[in-house]
Design an enzyme around this catalytic site. Structure first.
Site, short mmCIF file in Angstrom:
data_model
loop_
_atom_site.label_atom_id
_atom_site.label_comp_id
_atom_site.label_asym_id
_atom_site.label_seq_id
_atom_site.Cartn_x
_atom_site.Cartn_y
_atom_site.Cartn_z
N LEU A 153 0.83 -1.21 0.00
CA LEU A 153 0.00 0.00 0.00
C LEU A 153 0.86 1.25 0.00
CD1 LEU A 153 -2.63 -1.00 2.71
CD2 LEU A 153 -2.61 -1.55 0.27
N LYS A 204 8.63 -8.36 -0.33
CA LYS A 204 8.25 -7.02 0.13
C LYS A 204 9.49 -6.14 0.31
CE LYS A 204 6.24 -3.44 1.78
NZ LYS A 204 5.38 -3.38 2.95
N GLY A 253 14.18 14.87 -6.43
CA GLY A 253 13.70 15.72 -5.35
C GLY A 253 14.59 15.65 -4.14
N GLY A 257 10.84 9.30 2.22
CA GLY A 257 10.60 9.18 3.66
C GLY A 257 9.49 8.18 3.87
N CYS A 260 7.81 3.07 5.23
CA CYS A 260 8.27 1.84 4.57
C CYS A 260 9.69 1.92 4.04
CB CYS A 260 7.32 1.47 3.44
SG CYS A 260 5.68 0.98 4.01
N LYS A 263 12.86 2.29 6.64
CA LYS A 263 13.07 1.14 7.54
C LYS A 263 13.26 -0.16 6.77
CE LYS A 263 8.33 -0.39 8.68
NZ LYS A 263 8.52 -1.80 8.35
N ARG A 327 6.36 10.12 9.47
CA ARG A 327 7.48 9.21 9.70
C ARG A 327 8.57 9.40 8.65
NH1 ARG A 327 4.04 3.75 10.74
NH2 ARG A 327 2.66 4.84 9.29
#
Length: 440
Positions: A153, A204, A253, A257, A260, A263, A327
């Site tokens: 997502l 993932k 850019g 951040g 996902c 980390k 985050r």
């Protein structure tokens, strides 16, 4: 089907709402009473387009419920989805403490045979570990089958990404468990990839690490373009026409951040080190991104010499548009660097100011509009590419600024509108600056 979802963060809540939307009976479980009370009132604790609308609809129609009581939520569940957070530990590895607690709660309250689905992003081998925890602490004589079902997502489009997924990964060593999860998702009519558990876990991390690397690569190219007098947008467009490369995630850019990419890249790097497999590419991906988040401050320092006493307007605080998630947002490092340099910062974000205040604190001023942020500013930083910033009348911002200087960290402002201004200094990323002085 009757489904229980543990965790009501972005992944758990979006998953639960969407499963209810396609006809399943869903109970979302969370230990946070405040969140559950809000959800029972039809209010989403997070900002996500369409989420609250579908939450209210499916709650009203009786397919979606919320509780803090595991016994109530798990009593009739055929499928139990674990969607708790796996935040980053200090050493880069994934913190599995929430997952471990979820497994303990399940072991105590499961009363019927079920399939347990780990949707949380977890290191390779975690599903096996969770199964061992469950089997070692079960209070009832039940059969548990495990499935790894990673999520993909994007915050700001989580509902769309669930209902119109590119693919659904189902990792299991049990055919019947795999078939049950396929049946749960079948109304979505999207492709399935059936694999073993460990491959599903790595998919993932590999996906997110690749996308993060692609972002860092184009940002490194952008820095090269600036030095060479080239235009990174033309370069990215030329690259993107090549089907082997593709145009997605080639927007230069100030770095990535969110919950996902940062980390997950670090967790995959930690796993590679544990297994003794060198992965220096990930180290460079992280290094480039950390440098890129300082880019606007570096540009401003080069332009002004010193930022002490300067007023800087910041447009955008969330790590991306259409979310209030802070985050690993680049705005955090930018705000701290600016204030440490003696600058005064006024910031505006359409939805993230409240969350930003919790993270950044009161070292900056939070205002209610882009124009208010720009008032008397020596420079303006575009940090998040919210649509309203892209569509904003640039002249109206310049009119209230002390100096007409813009540093665009997302290359999102309309260059034609900028060039229509009589006097402006516009510094994008990886492209030539636009500097107009009155009669130019």
């Amino acid at each position: 089907m009757k489904v229980a979802v543990l965790g009501t963060g972005y992944v758990g809540l979006s998953t639960g709402v969407c499963l209810a939307e396609i006809g399943h009976e869903v109970v979302c479980i969370d230990v946070d009473e405040r969140k559950i009370d809000l959800l029972k009132e039809g209010k989403s604790p997070i900002y996500e387009p369409r989420l609250e609308e579908l939450l209210i609809k499916n709650s009203t129609e009786g397919r979606l419920a919320f509780t803090t009581f595991h016994q109530q939520g798990l009593r009739e569940a055929d499928i139990i989805i674990i969607a708790v957070g796996t935040p980053q530990s200090d050493d880069g590895r994934a913190d599995l403490s929430y997952l471990e607690q979820a497994a303990k709660d399940l072991a105590e309250h499961i009363v019927r045979d079920c399939v347990v689905v780990v949707k949380s992003t977890v290191p390779v081998g975690t599903n096996e570990y969770v199964k061992q925890l469950l089997l070692g602490q079960l209070k009832s004589n039940v059969e548990i089958k495990m499935v790894s079902n990673p999520e993909f997502l994007r915050q700001g489009s989580a509902i769309e990404d669930t209902l119109k997924a590119d693919r659904i990964i189902i990792g299991s060593d049990d055919v019947s468990a795999s078939e049950k999860i396929q049946e749960m998702y079948r109304p979505l009519n999207v492709p399935f990839l059936l694999t073993d558990v460990r491959s599903a876990e790595i998919i993932k991390y590999a996906s997110n690490a690749f996308l993060a690397t692609k972002i860092s690569f184009i940002n490194a190219i952008a820095n090269l373009c600036e030095a060479a007098g080239a235009d990174v947008e033309d370069v990215a467009k030329g690259m993107g026409f090549d089907k082997r490369v593709g145009s997605a995630f080639l927007n230069a850019g100030i770095g990535y951040g969110g919950s996902c990419f940062p980390k997950d890249v670090k967790a995959l790097l930690h796993t590679s080190r544990e297994l003794g497999v060198p992965f220096s590419l990930l180290e460079e991906t992280i290094s480039i991104n950390e440098h890129q988040q300082e880019l606007l401050v570096d540009k401003a320092l080069k332009r002004f010499g010193t930022l002490n006493g300067k007023k800087i307007a910041m447009l955008g605080l969330s790590f991306k548009p259409n979310t209030d998630d802070m985050r690993e947002a680049p705005s955090i490092k930018i705000a701290r660097s600016l204030t440490a340099s003696g600058a005064e910062v006024a910031a505006f974000d359409p939805v993230a100011a409240s969350n930003a205040r919790k993270v950044i604190g009161d070292i900056i001023t939070y205002v209610d509009s882009a124009v208010e942020a720009a008032k008397d500013a020596d420079a303006l930083f575009v940090v998040t590419e919210w649509e309203e910033f892209k569509q904003h009348d640039v002249a109206a911002l310049l009119d209230v600024m002390k100096q007409p200087i813009i540093f665009d960290g997302r290359n999102c402002l309309d260059e034609a509108a900028l060039k229509a201004c009589k006097t402006i200094e516009y510094y994008p990323v990886g492209r030539p600056a636009v500097i107009l002085k009155g009669n130019d």
